[in-house]
Write a protein that holds these residues in place. Structure first.
Motif, short mmCIF file in Angstrom:
data_model
loop_
_atom_site.label_atom_id
_atom_site.label_comp_id
_atom_site.label_asym_id
_atom_site.label_seq_id
_atom_site.Cartn_x
_atom_site.Cartn_y
_atom_site.Cartn_z
N VAL A 112 -2.57 -93.39 78.47
CA VAL A 112 -3.50 -93.04 77.05
C VAL A 112 -2.82 -93.07 75.86
O VAL A 112 -3.50 -93.15 74.93
CB VAL A 112 -2.83 -91.26 76.64
N LEU A 113 -1.35 -93.61 74.95
CA LEU A 113 -1.21 -94.22 74.04
C LEU A 113 -1.33 -95.79 73.90
O LEU A 113 -2.54 -95.73 72.76
CB LEU A 113 -0.03 -93.55 74.03
N ASN A 114 -1.61 -96.36 74.77
CA ASN A 114 -2.07 -97.93 75.58
C ASN A 114 -3.93 -97.69 74.64
O ASN A 114 -3.93 -99.01 73.28
CB ASN A 114 -1.48 -98.54 76.14
N ALA A 115 -4.18 -96.86 74.86
CA ALA A 115 -5.94 -97.57 74.70
C ALA A 115 -5.52 -96.75 73.49
O ALA A 115 -6.90 -97.41 73.04
CB ALA A 115 -6.26 -95.70 75.65
N SER B 283 -7.61 -97.19 80.26
CA SER B 283 -8.39 -98.38 79.87
C SER B 283 -10.01 -98.37 79.86
O SER B 283 -10.61 -98.82 78.30
CB SER B 283 -8.09 -99.58 80.14
N ILE B 284 -10.03 -98.33 80.59
CA ILE B 284 -11.38 -98.33 80.58
C ILE B 284 -12.36 -97.73 79.81
O ILE B 284 -13.55 -97.46 80.19
CB ILE B 284 -11.72 -98.51 82.07
N GLY B 285 -12.19 -95.75 80.36
CA GLY B 285 -12.73 -94.73 80.34
C GLY B 285 -12.78 -94.69 77.99
O GLY B 285 -13.99 -94.07 78.06
N SER B 286 -11.31 -95.31 77.73
CA SER B 286 -11.97 -95.24 76.44
C SER B 286 -12.36 -95.81 75.88
O SER B 286 -12.78 -95.64 75.03
CB SER B 286 -9.95 -95.31 76.50
#
Length: 220
Positions: free
Chosen positions: A94-97, A157-160
């Protein structure tokens, strides 16, 4: 597990108090959000009054209040009964995205809560998969045939990225972007808002109750 996790326990209560205050100010669904009709047919009252844009670049002060992956992991573990190692993976994802797409991590967590209740193996009747229920048939440009959508990092990553694209396409109208993300599900934005409030309360309660005092307070 992060080797520094235990070393941070004593400081986490103070950092979470700062984060919760920042979240109240910084993670409204959008500044200047428009409440026109959208594909979900949801009423304008489905969205709480906005405070600031989740796409706006964070200030230095706001960045100082960003939760760590361990902060997120503890809340997911205590409030949603997700295993600690699994929660840490979600926290990092979450934090990366959120950093890459300039989206509030709280918004991403709320979408995950609504879509899969933090179950990375969730599969919908139409084939949407993982934490953010990514639908491969609708996003072939982002989902490679070999992509493992049960992987927290890949899925979030994809969802964000999809949600970010919808927000941009909606000129910053997060209400409309969430309607698009859900495929037009009625009341979806309201449910995301509700989950955001639950998560904010969980952060606040965890800090208030000093739940970080010992690793024994965490459920694996």
């Amino acid at each position: 597990m992060n080797n520094n996790f235990g070393d941070r326990l004593s400081a986490r209560s103070r950092s979470l108090r700062s984060f919760v205050l920042a979240a109240i100010v910084a993670v409204g669904l959008s500044h200047g959000i428009s409440y026109g009709a959208d594909a979900s047919g949801a009423a304008a009252s489905d969205i709480a009054p906005p405070s600031s844009s989740p796409l706006a670049p964070a200030s230095d002060a706001a960045q100082d209040r960003t939760p760590t992956a361990e902060d997120i992991a503890t809340v997911l573990n205590v409030r949603f009964h997700i295993g600690l190692q699994e929660s840490l993976k979600i926290g990092h994802a979450v934090l990366n995205a959120a950093k890459r797409d300039t989206i509030s991590p709280l918004l991403l967590l709320a979408v995950i809560a609504v879509e899969s209740n933090f179950d990375r193996f969730a599969v919908s009747v139409v084939g949407a998969k993982g934490l953010m229920q990514v639908l491969p048939s609708q996003h072939r440009d982002r989902v490679q045939r070999t992509a493992d959508l049960t992987d927290a990092g890949i899925n979030v990553s994809i969802g964000s990225a999809i949600l970010h694209d919808y927000i941009e396409a909606s000129d910053g109208d997060v209400h409309d972007a969430l309607a698009r993300y859900s495929g037009g599900a009625r009341g979806y934005a309201r449910r995301v808002t509700d989950r955001m409030n639950v998560i904010k309360t969980a952060f606040s309660n965890t800090a208030h109750n000093n739940a970080f005092a010992s690793p024994a307070a965490l459920k694996y």
